[in-house]
Design an enzyme around this catalytic site. Structure first.
Site, PDB file in Angstrom:
ATOM      1  N   HIS A   1      -7.705  -5.965   0.242  1.00  0.00           N
ATOM      2  CA  HIS A   1      -6.522  -5.108   0.302  1.00  0.00           C
ATOM      3  C   HIS A   1      -5.449  -5.686   1.212  1.00  0.00           C
ATOM      4  O   HIS A   1      -4.247  -5.550   0.936  1.00  0.00           O
ATOM      5  CB  HIS A   1      -6.933  -3.715   0.787  1.00  0.00           C
ATOM      6  CG  HIS A   1      -5.835  -2.705   0.677  1.00  0.00           C
ATOM      7  ND1 HIS A   1      -5.293  -2.302  -0.525  1.00  0.00           N
ATOM      8  CD2 HIS A   1      -5.163  -2.006   1.641  1.00  0.00           C
ATOM      9  CE1 HIS A   1      -4.348  -1.406  -0.315  1.00  0.00           C
ATOM     10  NE2 HIS A   1      -4.243  -1.216   0.987  1.00  0.00           N
TER      11      HIS A   1
ATOM     12  N   SER B   1       0.843  -1.189   0.000  1.00  0.00           N
ATOM     13  CA  SER B   1       0.000   0.000   0.000  1.00  0.00           C
ATOM     14  C   SER B   1       0.891   1.256   0.000  1.00  0.00           C
ATOM     15  O   SER B   1       1.688   1.434  -0.900  1.00  0.00           O
ATOM     16  CB  SER B   1      -0.968  -0.048   1.191  1.00  0.00           C
ATOM     17  OG  SER B   1      -2.041   0.836   1.033  1.00  0.00           O
TER      18      SER B   1
END
Length: 231
Positions: free
Chosen positions: A206, A71
Site C-alpha cells: 500500500h 489512499s
C-alpha cells in the site's frame, strides 16, 4: 498539489521538491488536527474536507494545476477536482490517484475507525504507513490517534455521487502487493474521467511510494510535459 493518506500530513511529500523540475511548484495540503494545525479540530466528513481544500485553492486558479493523492488523499483530490470544475470551471491538467479503489467500487464493510486505539495502530502499521517510533511510544500514539481515527472514518464512510466524472486526465497508481486495493478496483478509476486514463503498478504494498518515489515522480513529470507547468 499533494494530498496525504489517512493520518498523514504535508511532511509526507518532503522528498518531492528535489525530484521535480525547477519550474514546478509543489504545494501540499495540511489537513487540520496535526503538526502546525494540531490545535484545529479534525474534519468530520469528505464533503467538509473537499470544500475547505477548494476554497483554499482560490489564489492558484490562474495557473495550470495537477493533483496527486494517495489512499484517502486520492478521494479528497478527486472530490476537490470535481468542485473546481463545478464552481470555477477549472479543469486540472492531470489527476493522479494512488493506493485507492475507484469511488464507484464498493468499500469494505469493515470499520477500522471503530477499533480501539491499539488495534487501530496495529492495523495501520500492517500496511506500512505507521512509523515504528509511534508504535513504540504511547505518548506519540496519543498525539496522532485523533487525526488518524478521524481520517479513517472519512475514508470508510465516503460515498461518491454516482455518475460523476472529472474532465481531467486520470492516472491511477497501484502497489502490486497492496492487500487493501485490488488491481481491478484501481483500474476502475477509468470510469471517473471523460478524458484519457492510464494505469501503472509498482512493486510494493500500500505504501509502495515510500520506496519508489523517484520512479513515481518521474512518471508524473513525464505525463505533464505537455502542460505549461503545474502547481
Amino acid at each position: 498539489m499533494c494530498f496525504a493518506h489517512a493520518g498523514g500530513s504535508a511532511a509526507a511529500f518532503r522528498a518531492l521538491p528535489g525530484l521535480l523540475p525547477d519550474d514546478v511548484q509543489l504545494l501540499a495540503v495540511q489537513y487540520p488536527g496535526r503538526q502546525d494545525r494540531y490545535t484545529e479540530p479534525c474534519m468530520g466528513s469528505m464533503e467538509a474536507m473537499a470544500d475547505a481544500v477548494t476554497a483554499a485553492l482560490a489564489p492558484f486558479l490562474d495557473r495550470p494545476m495537477a493533483f496527486f493523492g494517495h489512499s484517502l488523499g486520492a478521494a479528497v483530490a478527486y472530490e476537490a477536482a470535481l468542485r473546481l470544475e463545478r464552481a470555477h470551471g477549472t479543469v486540472l491538467a492531470h489527476l493522479f490517484v494512488s493506493g485507492r479503489s475507484a469511488p464507484s467500487r464498493s468499500r469494505t464493510s469493515r470499520e477500522l475507525h471503530r477499533l480501539d486505539d491499539d488495534e487501530l495502530l496495529a492495523e495501520l502499521s500492517s500496511l506500512g504507513g505507521m512509523a515504528p517510533e509511534v508504535l513504540a511510544d504511547p505518548g506519540l500514539g496519543s498525539v496522532v490517534l485523533p487525526a488518524l481515527r478521524a481520517d479513517v472514518r472519512i475514508a470508510e464512510t465516503y460515498r461518491a455521487e454516482p455518475g460523476c466524472r472529472t474532465g481531467a486526465p486520470v492516472t491511477a497508481y497501484h502497489g502490486e502487493s497492496d492487500t487493501g486495493v485490488e488491481e481491478a478496483d484501481a483500474r476502475a478509476w477509468s470510469a471517473h474521467t471523460t478524458a484519457d486514463f492510464a494505469f501503472r503498478s509498482f512493486a510494493g504494498g500500500h505504501f509502495y511510494l515510500n520506496h519508489r518515489t523517484p520512479e513515481l515522480v518521474a512518471d508524473m513529470t513525464a505525463r505533464l510535459e505537455h502542460v505549461g507547468r503545474t502547481a
